[in-house]
Design a protein around this motif. Sequence first.
Motif, PDB file in Angstrom:
ATOM      1  N   THR A  81       3.432   7.320 -11.083  1.00 31.23           N
ATOM      2  CA  THR A  81       2.712   6.087 -10.445  1.00 31.23           C
ATOM      3  C   THR A  81       2.123   6.450  -9.269  1.00 31.23           C
ATOM      4  O   THR A  81       2.438   7.247  -8.369  1.00 31.23           O
ATOM      5  N   TYR A 131       8.334   5.618  -6.703  1.00 28.65           N
ATOM      6  CA  TYR A 131       8.448   4.419  -6.912  1.00 28.65           C
ATOM      7  C   TYR A 131       7.897   3.767  -8.515  1.00 28.65           C
ATOM      8  O   TYR A 131       7.026   4.187  -8.804  1.00 28.65           O
ATOM      9  N   ARG A 132       8.513   2.683  -8.812  1.00 29.45           N
ATOM     10  CA  ARG A 132       8.633   2.175  -9.960  1.00 29.45           C
ATOM     11  C   ARG A 132       7.975   0.803 -10.025  1.00 29.45           C
ATOM     12  O   ARG A 132       7.753   0.190 -10.924  1.00 29.45           O
ATOM     13  N   ARG A 133       7.961   0.006  -8.596  1.00 21.45           N
ATOM     14  CA  ARG A 133       8.041  -1.331  -8.790  1.00 21.45           C
ATOM     15  C   ARG A 133       6.898  -1.422  -7.593  1.00 21.45           C
ATOM     16  O   ARG A 133       6.726  -0.348  -6.592  1.00 21.45           O
ATOM     17  N   THR A 134       6.211  -2.546  -7.486  1.00 20.06           N
ATOM     18  CA  THR A 134       5.103  -2.664  -6.376  1.00 20.06           C
ATOM     19  C   THR A 134       5.892  -3.321  -5.087  1.00 20.06           C
ATOM     20  O   THR A 134       6.906  -3.999  -5.013  1.00 20.06           O
ATOM     21  N   THR A 135       5.164  -3.054  -3.963  1.00 19.13           N
ATOM     22  CA  THR A 135       5.283  -3.736  -2.616  1.00 19.13           C
ATOM     23  C   THR A 135       4.266  -4.064  -2.096  1.00 19.13           C
ATOM     24  O   THR A 135       3.009  -3.941  -2.594  1.00 19.13           O
ATOM     25  N   LYS A 148      -1.557  -3.139  -6.065  1.00 17.15           N
ATOM     26  CA  LYS A 148      -0.792  -3.034  -7.237  1.00 17.15           C
ATOM     27  C   LYS A 148      -0.380  -1.463  -7.483  1.00 17.15           C
ATOM     28  O   LYS A 148      -0.717  -0.800  -6.723  1.00 17.15           O
ATOM     29  N   TYR A 193      -0.071   3.909  -5.810  1.00 16.69           N
ATOM     30  CA  TYR A 193      -0.311   2.806  -5.668  1.00 16.69           C
ATOM     31  C   TYR A 193      -2.069   2.367  -5.269  1.00 16.69           C
ATOM     32  O   TYR A 193      -2.571   3.227  -4.620  1.00 16.69           O
ATOM     33  N   TRP A 235       8.570   2.157   1.589  1.00 14.63           N
ATOM     34  CA  TRP A 235       8.176   0.574   1.504  1.00 14.63           C
ATOM     35  C   TRP A 235       8.547   0.138   2.967  1.00 14.63           C
ATOM     36  O   TRP A 235       9.452   0.459   3.732  1.00 14.63           O
TER      37      TRP A 235
END
Length: 129
Positions: free
Chosen positions: A109, A59-63, A101, A111, A128
């Motif tokens: 990456t 994953y490259r974006r946060t949740t 974050k 988390y 997610w």
Amino acid sequence: MTSIHDGGLKRVKHSYRVHSRATAPSFKVLAVMTRNGQRVYRVKGGYLRAGKAVHDQYYRRTTKQLRVIATKGVYEYRTAQLKRTQRQQHRKQHATLRVKKLVTRGNVTRYQLTNGHFVTANRQFVQWK
């Protein structure tokens, strides 16, 4: 996926069955090219032609929340290096994790959870929520 006959490209395998995300085959893409309007990926051992079901491994974006989908679960670690000596807690499959974050280490990456521990951002281990 179908085989590639144009240009004498060596194909990896004729086709792949449908898998769950946790058990799907993954390939390291060495190069991307276009042949006859179709996107072709050069991977170790040959070439693949794929549709829209191609995603990054991480994953490259946060949740805000994650769910563990790996059948053997995942470990939480003290640092983003994810070293075996820094394992803190094991989380079983279907566990829900709260995310603080996203941390990047080179091309990979991780988390960071609200408790300060780190887990992988690999799509085959977490999803997610």
